[in-house]
Structures are given as structure tokens and as C-alpha cells.
Design a protein around this motif. Structure first.
Motif, PDB file in Angstrom:
ATOM      1  N   ALA A  84     -11.221  38.499   6.544  1.00 54.75           N
ATOM      2  CA  ALA A  84     -12.225  37.465   6.805  1.00 54.75           C
ATOM      3  C   ALA A  84     -12.677  37.571   8.255  1.00 54.75           C
ATOM      4  O   ALA A  84     -11.941  38.064   9.116  1.00 54.75           O
ATOM      5  N   SER A  85     -13.904  37.128   8.516  1.00 52.31           N
ATOM      6  CA  SER A  85     -14.411  37.141   9.885  1.00 52.31           C
ATOM      7  C   SER A  85     -14.932  35.765  10.259  1.00 52.31           C
ATOM      8  O   SER A  85     -15.312  34.967   9.397  1.00 52.31           O
ATOM      9  N   THR A  86     -14.942  35.510  11.559  1.00 52.62           N
ATOM     10  CA  THR A  86     -15.489  34.252  12.068  1.00 52.62           C
ATOM     11  C   THR A  86     -15.983  34.463  13.490  1.00 52.62           C
ATOM     12  O   THR A  86     -15.421  35.266  14.247  1.00 52.62           O
ATOM     13  N   SER A  87     -17.057  33.759  13.830  1.00 53.87           N
ATOM     14  CA  SER A  87     -17.557  33.776  15.211  1.00 53.87           C
ATOM     15  C   SER A  87     -17.290  32.442  15.893  1.00 53.87           C
ATOM     16  O   SER A  87     -17.784  32.211  17.004  1.00 53.87           O
ATOM     17  N   THR A  88     -16.536  31.573  15.247  1.00 50.07           N
ATOM     18  CA  THR A  88     -16.192  30.268  15.819  1.00 50.07           C
ATOM     19  C   THR A  88     -14.689  30.162  16.004  1.00 50.07           C
ATOM     20  O   THR A  88     -13.921  31.001  15.513  1.00 50.07           O
ATOM     21  N   ASP A  89     -14.273  29.116  16.708  1.00 46.14           N
ATOM     22  CA  ASP A  89     -12.849  28.847  16.912  1.00 46.14           C
ATOM     23  C   ASP A  89     -12.309  28.177  15.654  1.00 46.14           C
ATOM     24  O   ASP A  89     -12.325  26.960  15.523  1.00 46.14           O
ATOM     25  N   ALA A  96     -10.057  23.699  12.164  1.00 47.96           N
ATOM     26  CA  ALA A  96      -8.992  23.206  11.292  1.00 47.96           C
ATOM     27  C   ALA A  96      -8.340  21.959  11.867  1.00 47.96           C
ATOM     28  O   ALA A  96      -8.013  21.017  11.141  1.00 47.96           O
ATOM     29  N   SER A  97      -8.159  21.952  13.199  1.00 48.37           N
ATOM     30  CA  SER A  97      -7.528  20.776  13.825  1.00 48.37           C
ATOM     31  C   SER A  97      -8.402  19.539  13.717  1.00 48.37           C
ATOM     32  O   SER A  97      -7.898  18.407  13.706  1.00 48.37           O
ATOM     33  N   ARG A  98      -9.733  19.721  13.613  1.00 45.01           N
ATOM     34  CA  ARG A  98     -10.651  18.597  13.451  1.00 45.01           C
ATOM     35  C   ARG A  98     -10.849  18.227  11.990  1.00 45.01           C
ATOM     36  O   ARG A  98     -11.570  17.286  11.673  1.00 45.01           O
ATOM     37  N   GLY A  99     -10.256  18.994  11.097  1.00 42.91           N
ATOM     38  CA  GLY A  99     -10.413  18.719   9.690  1.00 42.91           C
ATOM     39  C   GLY A  99     -11.653  19.320   9.073  1.00 42.91           C
ATOM     40  O   GLY A  99     -11.994  19.019   7.927  1.00 42.91           O
ATOM     41  N   ASP A 100     -12.350  20.187   9.810  1.00 40.16           N
ATOM     42  CA  ASP A 100     -13.569  20.804   9.298  1.00 40.16           C
ATOM     43  C   ASP A 100     -13.296  22.117   8.561  1.00 40.16           C
ATOM     44  O   ASP A 100     -14.227  22.727   8.011  1.00 40.16           O
ATOM     45  N   PHE A 101     -12.047  22.570   8.590  1.00 42.05           N
ATOM     46  CA  PHE A 101     -11.657  23.764   7.853  1.00 42.05           C
ATOM     47  C   PHE A 101     -10.203  23.593   7.436  1.00 42.05           C
ATOM     48  O   PHE A 101      -9.379  23.095   8.209  1.00 42.05           O
ATOM     49  N   ARG A 102      -9.883  24.006   6.234  1.00 44.06           N
ATOM     50  CA  ARG A 102      -8.531  23.809   5.703  1.00 44.06           C
ATOM     51  C   ARG A 102      -7.523  24.662   6.465  1.00 44.06           C
ATOM     52  O   ARG A 102      -7.664  25.892   6.558  1.00 44.06           O
ATOM     53  N   SER A 103      -6.487  24.007   6.983  1.00 45.21           N
ATOM     54  CA  SER A 103      -5.449  24.720   7.729  1.00 45.21           C
ATOM     55  C   SER A 103      -4.703  25.687   6.827  1.00 45.21           C
ATOM     56  O   SER A 103      -4.362  26.814   7.245  1.00 45.21           O
TER      57      SER A 103
END
Length: 445
Positions: A283-288, A293-300
Motif C-alpha cells: 500500500a502507498s500513502t502521501s499522508t501521515d 489513525a490517531s484522529r480516527g480518520d483511518f482504522r488503526s
């Protein structure tokens, strides 16, 4: 091979003799470029120059021997033929030992001159052809242009790819937009033990909740004669599944994907029994992603499942020493694919390479190389949008001016005297401009 169209840079400080040589070579089918001094003849030369050099030895300022040394430093395989007087033969023989291609004594006959240049041009064509073959072999071997470079950062990245590829673990590839994350993913696949199996590219931003099951599990055939459509899991079986920009995956689909990744089996649409799930996940990402995940915007739990190993891809600004080489190889590759001659790098293109920050990273550099290869003027196409429109002209002129001064100082090895001759401006003006732009000529020596 016929010499027609072969470029020849002729350097001679005697205008009448230079004019006669130009006429002779045109009649012989060459494409002469005339220069009355050595320094201007260096401008625009690059390791891709599709021609040869013919230069007089005794000239004011930089002589032919120094010109030959400068060219050899640029490309040892670029042929330089020296024109000498009878008293300079011993000197020319020494130059041959130092790397010059050949020497002719004045006055050289038209047939002798054309024959020598023909041999040199044939050798040059073979050198460039072999380089293209090597470049093509590297590309065919999975060596993406985005991974080229000799900087410590680029070397470390390739070594990391090699180590991670051998392990076969899932990996999260982190980097800015355009930095080459897909290239890293494809290299991990090509260098791993799944290389003979499919590499399936999934663009996460394009996944639709209503089509998710059909995308991943396939579609059963409707009617007796309809064929079923395999899904992504079946296509990637025993291969690699690459989730591009995983941070753009809709929250509703993150749980669905997690359930797939946590299973060792799956049921394709239309099948009557489960099948083993044997897929490597990248998987790739250009964001932190951890911050999301810590903000709840992505599943940990999905983050942990994907990031068995994290690979950080550096931006182009962190590996500027690789920029020239990557651009040259991109230019060669694009020109070859388009069936175009490889263009020489103009002063304007060089200034852009030297001065631009490349916020779009390697993807932006590739687009720039495509424009140059097609003969388009790259300046209007790649203007910085961040510059205030009211100051854009002044800012761009200053940027170009500074880059051009740096480029000339690089060519002259930091010699201000030679830079003055090329730029044709007063000494005080040049020193004022260097001070304004923070340019130290000693850096280029």
C-alpha cells in the motif's frame, strides 16, 4: 552508416578557414556547427550529443587541448579530432594518449577530413546505441527511472527494496506525491519470489462501495453461456495486490478490506467452495497515516495489517545530485519510445533543472522531460504557480538569471574571467549579480 545529418562542432579562431571547413563538411553531408572560440563550443554539450568535435589546437584563451580535456571530463566517449600545425604533431600524439580521438595536420584535404569524421561519427553512433540498449535492458529488468541515481539516499532506497523484496512481507510505502511510490511497489514485486505472478494495481480513490464485492470477488456469469468475471483477489492470486493511495479509501470500505486481509480464504463469485488467499499486500500513502489513525480518520487495525514494513521514499529535493542523471535517462527513454532524436540540453532547460524546486517530484520531472523531448518550450508549461502574478515576471527573470550564472560557472569550473567572456557583461555587473543571488564562484572549482 552514412554521415548525412551527423553533427560536427568545428572550433577555429581563423574565420576564413572556419568558413571553408563548414562548406567542405556540408558538401560531404555533415551538419557543421561553427565556433570561433572554445568556450562557447562547450555550451549545450551533454553525454547525449549525437556528433563529434573538430578543433584547432592553437587558439587564444582556451586552446584545443584544454577543450579536449573539458569534453573528456563530460563524456570520455565523445570523439575530439585535433587540427594541428606540423610543429604540434608531438603535442597531438600526447593528446591521443590522453584520450583525443585523432589528429590531422593542416591543411587537411577534404577527403581526409571527411573520412576521419566519418570514422568518428560511426564510433559515436555505436556508443550511443549501446547506451540506449543498456538503458533499455535496465528498464526491462524492472529498474524504473524513478529509482535511478548514485546519491547515498537513492542507493539506500534500492538496498531497502532488495531486502524487503526478499522477505515477502506486506509493506507500506510512504512518500510525497510524484516521488515514485508505485515504482517502489513494482520493484518490490519484480525483485521478490512472486515476480512471475500478476501485479494488480488498485486505485483506492476509485473504489465504490456499491461495486466493492464485484471488484474484489468477481461476478458470476448470468445464464448458461455467460462467462464469470474474476475479481481482484483472483487476479492477484500468488502475486501482489497494490493499494495506491490507501489513505483515500472510504471509511465504509476500510472495514470491508480489513476483513479480507485478515482471512486466509475467499469465496469467488459463482464458486461453490472457498479458495486459499495467497496474495502479498502493498500500500502507498502521501499522508501521515498514523496521525490519521490517531484522529480516527483511518482504522488503526487496517494500518497495522498493511504496514508490516514501512518504506520512506525521499522527495527529489533530498536527492538533487541525482536530478541530472535521471533527467538525461528519462529524455533518452522518452525520445526512443517516441521515435525522436535525443535533443541537446539548452541553457534554458539547464537553468530550469538547476533552479526549480520540483514540488511535483519525479512525476513533474518526467513531464518536463516529455515536453523537452517533443521540442516544446518548457518555460510557459512549467511556470511556478506559487509566484504572485504581480511579481511573476521579475521573479522568473531573477530565477533564470541566477540559474544561468550558476550554469556558466559550472561550465568554466568557477572561473569568473571565462564566465565574463560567455555572459558578455562587465565584471562589476557580474559580481553584483552573484552577490544578489548569493552565488559563490569558489563552490564550482
Amino acid at each position: 552508416m552514412t554521415p548525412g545529418g551527423t553533427k560536427v562542432r568545428i572550433v577555429d579562431d581563423e574565420p576564413d578557414l572556419l568558413s571553408a571547413q563548414v562548406q567542405t563538411l556540408r558538401l560531404a553531408g555533415f551538419e557543421p556547427e561553427a565556433f570561433t572560440s572554445a568556450q562557447p563550443a562547450l555550451q549545450g554539450l551533454s553525454p547525449d550529443y549525437p556528433g563529434v568535435i573538430l578543433t584547432d589546437v592553437r587558439m587564444p584563451g582556451m586552446d584545443g587541448l584544454e577543450l579536449q580535456r573539458r569534453i573528456q571530463a563530460l563524456d570520455p566517449e565523445l570523439p575530439v579530432i585535433l587540427l594541428t600545425g606540423h610543429g604540434d604533431v608531438q603535442m597531438a600524439v600526447a593528446a591521443l594518449k590522453a584520450g583525443a580521438w585523432d589528429f590531422l595536420t593542416k591543411p587537411a584535404g577534404a577527403d581526409e577530413l571527411a573520412a576521419a569524421l566519418r570514422r568518428a561519427s560511426q564510433s559515436r553512433a555505436l556508443v550511443l546505441e549501446n547506451r540506449l540498449l543498456r538503458e533499455g535492458f535496465a528498464a526491462a529488468s524492472g529498474e524504473d527511472p524513478f529509482l535511478w541515481g548514485n546519491s547515498p539516499i537513492a542507493t539506500h532506497l534500492r538496498q531497502t527494496i532488495d531486502r524487503v523484496a526478499e522477505t515477502g512481507v506486506n509493506a507500506l510505502i510512504i512518500g510525497a506525491v510524484g516521488s515514485g511510490k508505485e515504482a517502489v511497489a513494482r520493484a518490490l514485486h519484480a525483485k521478490g519470489n512472486r515476480r512471475s505472478r500478476p501485479f494488480v494495481h488498485v486505485i483506492c480513490a476509485a473504489l465504490d462501495a456499491s461495486r466493492f464485492d464485484a471488484e474484489f470477488f468477481g461476478q458470476a456469469g448470468l445464464g448458461n453461456r455467460a462467462e464469470r468475471i474474476p475479481g481482484l483477489l483472483e487476479k492477484a492470486q500468488r502475486g501482489t495486490l497494490f493499494f495506491d493511495a490507501i489513505d483515500t479509501l472510504l471509511p465504509a470500505l476500510q472495514a470491508r478490506l480489513l476483513s479480507i486481509l485478515g482471512s486466509t480464504e475467499f469465496l469467488p463469485a459463482g464458486a461453490t467452495s472457498q479458495r486459499p488467499l495467497d496474495v502479498r499486500m502493498l500500500a502507498s500513502t502521501s499522508t501521515d497515516l498514523p496521525a490519521l489513525a490517531s484522529r480516527g480518520d483511518f482504522r488503526s487495525d487496517l494500518l497495522y495489517r498493511l504496514s508490516g514494513v514501512s518504506i520512506h521514499v525521499p522527495p527529489l529535493s533530498a536527492r538533487r545530485e541525482d536530478l541530472q542523471g535521471i533527467f538525461r535517462r528519462l529524455l533518452i527513454d522518452i525520445s526512443r519510445r517516441q521515435g525522436l532524436p535525443v535533443p541537446t540540453v539548452s541553457a534554458g532547460v539547464q537553468a530550469r533543472l538547476d533552479s526549480h524546486d520540483w514540488p511535483g517530484n519525479l512525476r513533474e520531472l518526467q513531464q518536463f522531460a516529455e515536453a523537452v523531448a517533443m521540442g516544446l518550450d518548457p518555460v510557459p508549461l512549467f511556470r511556478d504557480e506559487s509566484i504572485d502574478a504581480r511579481a511573476s515576471l521579475a521573479a522568473q527573470v531573477a530565477e533564470y538569471e541566477a540559474a544561468l550564472i550558476r550554469s556558466v560557472l559550472r561550465q568554466t569550473g568557477g572561473s569568473v574571467v571565462e564566465a565574463l567572456q560567455l555572459l558578455k557583461i562587465p565584471r562589476k555587473t557580474l559580481y553584483d549579480k552573484m552577490a544578489r543571488h548569493g552565488i559563490d564562484p569558489s563552490v564550482f572549482r
